[in-house]
Design a protein around this motif. Structure first.
Motif, PDB file in Angstrom:
ATOM      1  N   VAL A 102       0.841  -1.198   0.000  1.00  0.00           N
ATOM      2  CA  VAL A 102       0.000   0.000   0.000  1.00  0.00           C
ATOM      3  C   VAL A 102       0.880   1.254   0.000  1.00  0.00           C
ATOM      4  O   VAL A 102       0.590   2.233  -0.694  1.00  0.00           O
ATOM      5  CB  VAL A 102      -0.977  -0.008   1.190  1.00  0.00           C
ATOM      6  CG1 VAL A 102      -1.683   1.328   1.350  1.00  0.00           C
ATOM      7  CG2 VAL A 102      -1.986  -1.131   1.036  1.00  0.00           C
ATOM      8  N   GLY A 103       1.962   1.230   0.755  1.00  0.00           N
ATOM      9  CA  GLY A 103       2.888   2.366   0.779  1.00  0.00           C
ATOM     10  C   GLY A 103       3.534   2.596  -0.576  1.00  0.00           C
ATOM     11  O   GLY A 103       3.701   3.744  -1.006  1.00  0.00           O
ATOM     12  N   PHE A 104       3.894   1.533  -1.264  1.00  0.00           N
ATOM     13  CA  PHE A 104       4.487   1.653  -2.599  1.00  0.00           C
ATOM     14  C   PHE A 104       3.498   2.283  -3.581  1.00  0.00           C
ATOM     15  O   PHE A 104       3.864   3.161  -4.357  1.00  0.00           O
ATOM     16  CB  PHE A 104       4.930   0.273  -3.106  1.00  0.00           C
ATOM     17  CG  PHE A 104       5.451   0.304  -4.505  1.00  0.00           C
ATOM     18  CD1 PHE A 104       6.711   0.801  -4.783  1.00  0.00           C
ATOM     19  CD2 PHE A 104       4.661  -0.150  -5.560  1.00  0.00           C
ATOM     20  CE1 PHE A 104       7.190   0.840  -6.075  1.00  0.00           C
ATOM     21  CE2 PHE A 104       5.136  -0.115  -6.859  1.00  0.00           C
ATOM     22  CZ  PHE A 104       6.407   0.383  -7.110  1.00  0.00           C
ATOM     23  N   ILE A 105       2.253   1.860  -3.526  1.00  0.00           N
ATOM     24  CA  ILE A 105       1.235   2.435  -4.402  1.00  0.00           C
ATOM     25  C   ILE A 105       1.035   3.914  -4.071  1.00  0.00           C
ATOM     26  O   ILE A 105       0.915   4.753  -4.964  1.00  0.00           O
ATOM     27  CB  ILE A 105      -0.087   1.650  -4.296  1.00  0.00           C
ATOM     28  CG1 ILE A 105       0.093   0.264  -4.904  1.00  0.00           C
ATOM     29  CG2 ILE A 105      -1.233   2.391  -4.972  1.00  0.00           C
ATOM     30  CD1 ILE A 105      -1.073  -0.659  -4.716  1.00  0.00           C
ATOM     31  N   GLY A 106       1.021   4.249  -2.785  1.00  0.00           N
ATOM     32  CA  GLY A 106       0.891   5.641  -2.376  1.00  0.00           C
ATOM     33  C   GLY A 106       2.041   6.498  -2.863  1.00  0.00           C
ATOM     34  O   GLY A 106       1.846   7.617  -3.345  1.00  0.00           O
ATOM     35  N   LEU A 107       3.260   5.984  -2.751  1.00  0.00           N
ATOM     36  CA  LEU A 107       4.434   6.724  -3.235  1.00  0.00           C
ATOM     37  C   LEU A 107       4.420   6.883  -4.746  1.00  0.00           C
ATOM     38  O   LEU A 107       4.860   7.903  -5.275  1.00  0.00           O
ATOM     39  CB  LEU A 107       5.724   6.015  -2.801  1.00  0.00           C
ATOM     40  CG  LEU A 107       6.100   6.182  -1.342  1.00  0.00           C
ATOM     41  CD1 LEU A 107       7.304   5.321  -1.017  1.00  0.00           C
ATOM     42  CD2 LEU A 107       6.384   7.633  -1.016  1.00  0.00           C
ATOM     43  N   ALA A 108       3.916   5.895  -5.446  1.00  0.00           N
ATOM     44  CA  ALA A 108       3.847   5.983  -6.907  1.00  0.00           C
ATOM     45  C   ALA A 108       2.785   6.986  -7.346  1.00  0.00           C
ATOM     46  O   ALA A 108       2.963   7.689  -8.351  1.00  0.00           O
ATOM     47  CB  ALA A 108       3.543   4.607  -7.496  1.00  0.00           C
ATOM     48  N   LEU A 109       1.677   7.089  -6.623  1.00  0.00           N
ATOM     49  CA  LEU A 109       0.598   7.992  -7.004  1.00  0.00           C
ATOM     50  C   LEU A 109       0.813   9.428  -6.545  1.00  0.00           C
ATOM     51  O   LEU A 109       0.199  10.343  -7.097  1.00  0.00           O
ATOM     52  CB  LEU A 109      -0.729   7.483  -6.445  1.00  0.00           C
ATOM     53  CG  LEU A 109      -1.300   6.253  -7.108  1.00  0.00           C
ATOM     54  CD1 LEU A 109      -2.585   5.837  -6.415  1.00  0.00           C
ATOM     55  CD2 LEU A 109      -1.560   6.497  -8.582  1.00  0.00           C
ATOM     56  N   TYR A 110       1.653   9.654  -5.551  1.00  0.00           N
ATOM     57  CA  TYR A 110       1.821  11.001  -5.012  1.00  0.00           C
ATOM     58  C   TYR A 110       2.209  12.032  -6.069  1.00  0.00           C
ATOM     59  O   TYR A 110       1.547  13.055  -6.202  1.00  0.00           O
ATOM     60  CB  TYR A 110       2.832  11.004  -3.864  1.00  0.00           C
ATOM     61  CG  TYR A 110       3.015  12.373  -3.276  1.00  0.00           C
ATOM     62  CD1 TYR A 110       2.075  12.876  -2.385  1.00  0.00           C
ATOM     63  CD2 TYR A 110       4.084  13.180  -3.635  1.00  0.00           C
ATOM     64  CE1 TYR A 110       2.209  14.142  -1.860  1.00  0.00           C
ATOM     65  CE2 TYR A 110       4.223  14.443  -3.118  1.00  0.00           C
ATOM     66  CZ  TYR A 110       3.284  14.918  -2.224  1.00  0.00           C
ATOM     67  OH  TYR A 110       3.415  16.178  -1.719  1.00  0.00           O
ATOM     68  N   PRO A 111       3.265  11.811  -6.866  1.00  0.00           N
ATOM     69  CA  PRO A 111       3.631  12.848  -7.845  1.00  0.00           C
ATOM     70  C   PRO A 111       2.646  12.961  -9.006  1.00  0.00           C
ATOM     71  O   PRO A 111       2.619  13.972  -9.696  1.00  0.00           O
ATOM     72  CB  PRO A 111       5.011  12.422  -8.339  1.00  0.00           C
ATOM     73  CG  PRO A 111       5.087  10.978  -8.069  1.00  0.00           C
ATOM     74  CD  PRO A 111       4.236  10.728  -6.861  1.00  0.00           C
ATOM     75  N   ILE A 112       1.830  11.937  -9.208  1.00  0.00           N
ATOM     76  CA  ILE A 112       0.895  11.939 -10.332  1.00  0.00           C
ATOM     77  C   ILE A 112      -0.434  12.572  -9.956  1.00  0.00           C
ATOM     78  O   ILE A 112      -0.993  13.357 -10.726  1.00  0.00           O
ATOM     79  CB  ILE A 112       0.665  10.497 -10.827  1.00  0.00           C
ATOM     80  CG1 ILE A 112       1.969   9.897 -11.314  1.00  0.00           C
ATOM     81  CG2 ILE A 112      -0.394  10.453 -11.904  1.00  0.00           C
ATOM     82  CD1 ILE A 112       1.912   8.408 -11.519  1.00  0.00           C
ATOM     83  N   ALA A 113      -0.968  12.251  -8.787  1.00  0.00           N
ATOM     84  CA  ALA A 113      -2.321  12.665  -8.450  1.00  0.00           C
ATOM     85  C   ALA A 113      -2.409  13.651  -7.288  1.00  0.00           C
ATOM     86  O   ALA A 113      -3.218  14.565  -7.323  1.00  0.00           O
ATOM     87  CB  ALA A 113      -3.153  11.427  -8.117  1.00  0.00           C
TER      88      ALA A 113
END
Length: 74
Positions: free
Chosen positions: A17-28
């Motif tokens: 879940v943390g990895f998905i959050g880190l991946a989405l942060y700069p995008i969304a």
């Protein structure tokens, strides 16, 4: 094949879940929190475009639907 159990399962799910959050942060998330960079890019890209010339179907250019009035000078 062994499955995760106990704290390892919790650590795996938290990491995923943390990895998905880190991946989405700069995008969304980041663009929604501070849009000034994107406004500057848009202003630069549209500086030579007259909106009245490219408006389709001779439609009126967008105006404020709430009709905020400018203060009248006396």
């Amino acid at each position: 094949m062994s499955f995760f159990r106990g704290w390892r399962y919790t650590a795996f799910i938290t990491g995923f879940v943390g990895f998905i959050g880190l991946a989405l942060y700069p995008i969304a998330i980041s663009p929604m929190m501070d849009a000034s960079d994107y406004r500057a890019i848009q202003k630069e890209a549209r500086k030579n475009i007259k909106q009245e010339d490219i408006q389709p179907g001779n439609m009126k250019v967008w105006t404020d639907p709430f009709g905020r009035k400018k203060p009248e000078s006396e």
